[in-house]
Write an enzyme that holds these catalytic residues in place. Sequence first.
Site, PDB file in Angstrom:
ATOM      1  N   GLN A  57       0.836  -1.195   0.000  1.00  0.00           N
ATOM      2  CA  GLN A  57       0.000   0.000   0.000  1.00  0.00           C
ATOM      3  C   GLN A  57       0.874   1.250   0.000  1.00  0.00           C
ATOM      4  O   GLN A  57       0.386   2.348   0.210  1.00  0.00           O
ATOM      5  CB  GLN A  57      -0.918  -0.001   1.230  1.00  0.00           C
ATOM      6  CG  GLN A  57      -1.891  -1.159   1.245  1.00  0.00           C
ATOM      7  CD  GLN A  57      -2.654  -1.274   2.566  1.00  0.00           C
ATOM      8  OE1 GLN A  57      -2.305  -0.644   3.566  1.00  0.00           O
ATOM      9  NE2 GLN A  57      -3.692  -2.083   2.568  1.00  0.00           N
ATOM     10  N   HIS A  63      -0.625  -0.569   5.841  1.00  0.00           N
ATOM     11  CA  HIS A  63      -1.077   0.319   6.928  1.00  0.00           C
ATOM     12  C   HIS A  63      -0.078   1.442   7.227  1.00  0.00           C
ATOM     13  O   HIS A  63       0.443   1.561   8.328  1.00  0.00           O
ATOM     14  CB  HIS A  63      -1.380  -0.488   8.188  1.00  0.00           C
ATOM     15  CG  HIS A  63      -2.555  -1.410   8.043  1.00  0.00           C
ATOM     16  ND1 HIS A  63      -3.164  -2.006   9.119  1.00  0.00           N
ATOM     17  CD2 HIS A  63      -3.241  -1.829   6.948  1.00  0.00           C
ATOM     18  CE1 HIS A  63      -4.173  -2.766   8.693  1.00  0.00           C
ATOM     19  NE2 HIS A  63      -4.227  -2.659   7.367  1.00  0.00           N
ATOM     20  N   GLU A 123     -14.413   3.593  11.610  1.00  0.00           N
ATOM     21  CA  GLU A 123     -14.796   4.505  12.687  1.00  0.00           C
ATOM     22  C   GLU A 123     -14.576   5.967  12.325  1.00  0.00           C
ATOM     23  O   GLU A 123     -13.758   6.300  11.469  1.00  0.00           O
ATOM     24  CB  GLU A 123     -13.968   4.191  13.944  1.00  0.00           C
ATOM     25  CG  GLU A 123     -14.160   2.780  14.467  1.00  0.00           C
ATOM     26  CD  GLU A 123     -13.230   2.449  15.629  1.00  0.00           C
ATOM     27  OE1 GLU A 123     -13.562   1.544  16.404  1.00  0.00           O
ATOM     28  OE2 GLU A 123     -12.158   3.092  15.744  1.00  0.00           O
ATOM     29  N   TYR A 135      -7.360   5.837  21.506  1.00  0.00           N
ATOM     30  CA  TYR A 135      -8.588   5.519  20.783  1.00  0.00           C
ATOM     31  C   TYR A 135      -8.853   4.027  20.633  1.00  0.00           C
ATOM     32  O   TYR A 135      -9.733   3.617  19.883  1.00  0.00           O
ATOM     33  CB  TYR A 135      -8.594   6.272  19.442  1.00  0.00           C
ATOM     34  CG  TYR A 135      -8.730   7.745  19.708  1.00  0.00           C
ATOM     35  CD1 TYR A 135      -9.968   8.330  19.901  1.00  0.00           C
ATOM     36  CD2 TYR A 135      -7.600   8.545  19.905  1.00  0.00           C
ATOM     37  CE1 TYR A 135     -10.098   9.668  20.233  1.00  0.00           C
ATOM     38  CE2 TYR A 135      -7.717   9.877  20.229  1.00  0.00           C
ATOM     39  CZ  TYR A 135      -8.961  10.434  20.396  1.00  0.00           C
ATOM     40  OH  TYR A 135      -9.090  11.760  20.749  1.00  0.00           O
ATOM     41  N   TYR A 179     -11.192 -10.275   9.345  1.00  0.00           N
ATOM     42  CA  TYR A 179     -11.694 -10.715   8.043  1.00  0.00           C
ATOM     43  C   TYR A 179     -11.963 -12.219   8.006  1.00  0.00           C
ATOM     44  O   TYR A 179     -12.703 -12.702   7.156  1.00  0.00           O
ATOM     45  CB  TYR A 179     -10.711 -10.308   6.940  1.00  0.00           C
ATOM     46  CG  TYR A 179     -10.617  -8.815   6.782  1.00  0.00           C
ATOM     47  CD1 TYR A 179     -11.674  -8.080   6.254  1.00  0.00           C
ATOM     48  CD2 TYR A 179      -9.484  -8.118   7.198  1.00  0.00           C
ATOM     49  CE1 TYR A 179     -11.605  -6.703   6.132  1.00  0.00           C
ATOM     50  CE2 TYR A 179      -9.403  -6.735   7.079  1.00  0.00           C
ATOM     51  CZ  TYR A 179     -10.456  -6.037   6.538  1.00  0.00           C
ATOM     52  OH  TYR A 179     -10.382  -4.679   6.427  1.00  0.00           O
TER      53      TYR A 179
END
Length: 400
Positions: free
Chosen positions: A107, A174, A268, A278, A289
Site C-alpha cells: 500500500q 497500513h 470509525e 482511541y 476478516y
Amino acid sequence: MPVSFPALPRALALAGLLAATAPGAVAWAQAAETRSLRTERGELRVETIARGVEHPWGLAFLAGDRFLVTERNAGRLRIGTRGGGLSRPVEGVPEVYRYEGPTDRSQGGLFDVALHPQFEENRLVYLSYSAWTEEGGGTAVARGRLVGEDGDQPRLEEVRRIFMMNNPDGSGLHFGGRMAFDPRDNTLLLSIGDRRNMNRSQRPADHAGSIIRMKDDGSPAEGNPFLGRDGHDPHVFAIGLRNPQGMAFDPETRMLWLNDHGPQAGDEIHRIEAGKNYGWPYLTGGKDYSGAPVGVGTEREGMEQAVHIFGRTVAPSGLAVYRGEMFPEWRGQTLHGGLAARALVRTRLEDGRVVEEEWMLRDLDRRIRDVRVHRDGSVWLLTEHSDGEVLRLTPAGGRR
C-alpha cells in the site's frame, strides 16, 4: 504551462490527448463531462476535471484554477488546471518505497500533499510517503519549495525529509499518511497506521498507530502531551489507531476529525484530542476478516469510544468538514471517501453523535480516495484507480 482544454480548437485538443500517452507528457482531459446524480437531499452535478491520473491519493488547491495531485503507485506529483491540463511530473519528489513480496500487498507510495499555511510567501509543499531506511520502511514527510509552476517543468527545490517514523519494518501495509495543518498554530499533524501489527498501536513510544504533531520543520511541537515523559515519544499526539487515512480540522470549531479503517464492518469516526487513546485493538465494533472476534467490545476504561462506527465496510479515506456556501444543508457535516463502499459518505452529527448517514454517488461505481472543499464551496473528489479522476461536485437543478 498547462492550458485550459476549452481554449483549444477541437483538432488540437485531440492531438494533445493523444500526445499524453507518452510517459511524462502533458496530459489532457477530454471535453468537460458532467452528469447529475440524485441524493436524499436533491441532485448533484458531477464534473470530471481530469482523468487518467494514476491512483491519485492527495489533493491541494493552488491559487486560481490550479491544484496539486499525487499519484501513489508511480510516486508522482502533478499540477492540474480546472480546464483539464496536467503538468509533467514535478521534479524533485523523493523516491518512494513499495514492498513487493509473495505474501504481502504493498500500500506504499506517494500519499498526501499539503501546502504550508504561508505558502504564498514561502512556497513550501509537504509530501507524505513510504520511505526506506537501513532498518526498514515506514511513513515519512518531506518538504520542498515549489518553483517553475507556470513553466513547462515544475520542480521542488531544497527538498529534505523532515520526519521519519521510528521502528520501521518490512511491511507494505497500513502506512496511514494523511496530513493536516492546525489553523490555530500552524503545526502539522500526520496519521500513521499500525503497519499491520496491531499491538504497536498501544505503545506511546512507537509512532505506529498514532497521530504525530510536529512543527513545520519536523521537530516535536510544543505542548505535545508526552514531551519529557519516560517511555513516550515526544512527537506522539494520540494513540490507539489502526490505519487512519482521513483527517481534517473543522474550519469553524477547529476540532480535529479523523476516520479510521477498522476490521470488517468496524470503520470509525473519531474526534481527536491530545493524549487520548482511541482503543485499537481493544475497542472495535468489527471482526477480523476471518470472522474471528477482535478486542473486547466498544468500551474500556481509559480509552475513547468512537463517535461513530459504520455498520458496514466503508474503507474510509479522505475526510472534509463542510463549511461552504454551495450546499447550506451540509454545513457542519462530515464527508468521507469510501474505497470499498465506492461512495461519498455524508454524516450529520448532533451532540457529538452521528444521527444521519447517507452513501452518495454509488452510481459512479468508483473508489473515492480523497475529499476536499474548495474555497468556492464546491466539493472535489479523487477516484482511486489506474485511470483515476479528479471530480467536482456542485448543486444541480431540483435540489430540495
